[in-house]
Design an enzyme around this catalytic site. Structure first.
Site, mmCIF file in Angstrom:
data_model
loop_
_atom_site.group_PDB
_atom_site.id
_atom_site.type_symbol
_atom_site.label_atom_id
_atom_site.label_comp_id
_atom_site.label_asym_id
_atom_site.label_seq_id
_atom_site.Cartn_x
_atom_site.Cartn_y
_atom_site.Cartn_z
ATOM 1 C CG HIS A 63 -2.018 -1.040 1.093
ATOM 2 N ND1 HIS A 63 -3.211 -0.844 0.426
ATOM 3 C CD2 HIS A 63 -2.070 -2.322 1.549
ATOM 4 C CE1 HIS A 63 -3.948 -1.928 0.493
ATOM 5 N NE2 HIS A 63 -3.282 -2.839 1.166
ATOM 6 C CG ASP B 184 0.370 9.217 -0.213
ATOM 7 O OD1 ASP B 184 0.504 8.148 0.395
ATOM 8 O OD2 ASP B 184 -0.358 10.137 0.183
#
Length: 469
Positions: free
Chosen positions: A162, A369
């Site tokens: 993730h 991110d």
């Protein structure tokens, strides 16, 4: 997601988020997706309870909520210090977010990380039945698949990352990097949010390990793993409904009243150095300097709930932001206006939906991110007839899908300033066109689409044949 006849789903993650009532509004998109997959397939969600025990026993606490069975274990304090706070969050997290200047390489951290993953494997192994699918989540558990293989587990095992996968030269600074990557070839499927992260993994495997890539399969010697770029989404329908709910409407009215006719810019981020908050404040200050006529016509609401407060790096970023916000407000504020409202607490998702809807601009500017679901939530919460504008860092994984946002370099205060001005002056027709294109993607590639793609790919993996002893 259609239920498979091949067996249950076993989800394993560092923390387990038990399903809550729909009124809480506090569950994140990942928890919603995994809970839905477990309800469809049956199975168990296993992980750390978040609690500390004096001695690790492997005692499992089973609970069942809203059709999902959770199984959690307590960890020793040393496990938490070395595995979670140490290797996961002081070594891997900064390194994988390109901050090798903040990464701490300690043998005790690495040893605790390996030990804790071995404990997880031994504890969860008796719960796994031969036909079960196993889905392991995130950087806390890179070696867990290999540990399950050592215990004779021949099930299909998938792993999803993730966070970003760093470039080869950065990952090479990690002691034991090759061993970490080699362990990932014990999975049947590796999932990444973007093609960029997938290609970075391949680059390391090719140049540091002699791997070959054939289509979507990476191979080292006689071991291979399938690779999948699978960007996570949100429950767009649910979030859009939440933005029209009672709590969201109250939140929306509260923000509009407090704005007093001014345009609101909103940022919502966990307090973390990867989110680019200092650079965001500097870019907003540049906007105030370059456009003095806009002062008192706009304000920035930054919501930044603290995280990992026991880690020194996170205490430093909080102190730095408080000082920066204080200086900007002291220099530019007037008796009836402050340029930055800086809030160090979290809010439920339905309250945030109302805040997003009230904001003329969503400012999402991470330095790096894996995905960033705030960008998608902001889009889903907008009024279709008068939507706001999303300003998005090109270094967020979401930028690969959300090209109709105003994409900026978060390191450049000038680009942030220019984008704010462009968003404030954007005609309604252009705002609607950009929002519609973004919303179409958010709805199509939602969280169910993400989970279904991964699990379907995992089911297609060739089953491993147990070698004779």
């Amino acid at each position: 997601m259609s239920r498979s006849s091949e067996g249950r789903l076993i989800v394993i993650s560092n923390r387990v988020s038990a399903p809550k009532g729909s009124t809480s509004g506090a569950q994140g998109g990942l928890a919603v997706a995994l809970a839905a997959a477990l309800r469809e397939n049956g199975g168990i969600w296993f992980g750390w309870s978040g609690e500390v025990t004096e001695q690790y026993t492997g005692q499992i606490d089973f609970q069942r909520n809203q059709g999902v069975t959770t199984a959690v274990v307590d960890l020793e304090e040393q496990d938490v210090e070395e595995y979670y706070e140490g290797y996961a969050n002081r070594t891997l997290w900064p390194l994988f977010h390109y901050r090798i200047d903040l990464a701490e390489y300690e043998r005790d951290f690495a040893g605790g990380y390996q030990r804790t993953n071995e404990r997880f494997a031994k504890t969860v192994r008796p719960l796994i039945e031969p036909d079960d699918l196993i889905w392991i989540q995130d950087y806390h558990m890179f070696p867990l698949g290999a540990e399950l293989r050592k215990l004779g587990c021949q099930n299909r095992i998938g792993f999803f990352l993730h966070i970003p996968w760093p470039p080869r030269r950065l990952l090479a600074t990690l002691p034991g990097a090759k061993a970490l990557v080699e362990a990932m070839f014990d999975y049947d499927l590796l999932g990444f949010h973007t093609q960029e992260w997938l290609e970075s993994f391949c680059d390391f495997a090719i140049h540091e390990m002699g791997a070959t890539i054939e289509g979507d399969v990476a191979r080292v010697g006689d071991r291979c793993v399938r690779l999948l770029a699978d960007p996570i989404g949100i429950d767009a329908k649910e979030f859009a409904q939440a933005s029209a709910g009672v709590q969201a409407r109250l939140s929306y009215r509260r923000m509009r009243d407090s704005a007093d006719g001014r345009d609101m810019i909103v940022g919502v981020d966990r307090l973390d150095y990867s989110k680019g908050l200092e650079e965001r404040f500097s870019g907003y200050e540049r906007f105030l300097i370059e456009h003095p006529e806009e002062r008192k016509e706009v304000f920035l609401l930054q919501i930044a709930p603290p995280s990992r407060v026991s880690v020194e790096t996170y205490r430093r970023i909080r102190n730095s932001l408080e000082g920066l916000a204080g200086r900007i407000n002291g220099e530019y504020a007037d008796v009836d206006w402050v340029p930055i409202r800086y809030v160090n607490q979290g809010y439920s998702r339905d309250v945030l939906a109302g805040i997003y809807r009230a904001a003329k601009i969503g400012l999402v500017t991470p330095l790096r991110d894996g995905m960033n679901l705030v960008a998608k939530e902001y889009v889903a919460a907008q009024n279709p007839e008068d939507p706001g504008v999303l300003i998005l860092s090109r270094f967020a994984g979401a930028a690969e899908q959300m090209k109709d946002a105003l994409l900026i370099n978060p390191y450049s205060a000038e680009e942030i300033s220019d984008a704010i001005q462009q968003a404030l002056r954007m005609p309604k027709e252009e705002r609607i066109a950009r929002w519609q294109a973004l919303m179409d993607g958010v709805q199509k590639e939602d969280v169910t689409w993400w989970a279904t793609r991964f699990l379907d790919s995992l089911r297609q993996a060739r089953p491993r044949i147990e070698e004779p002893a």
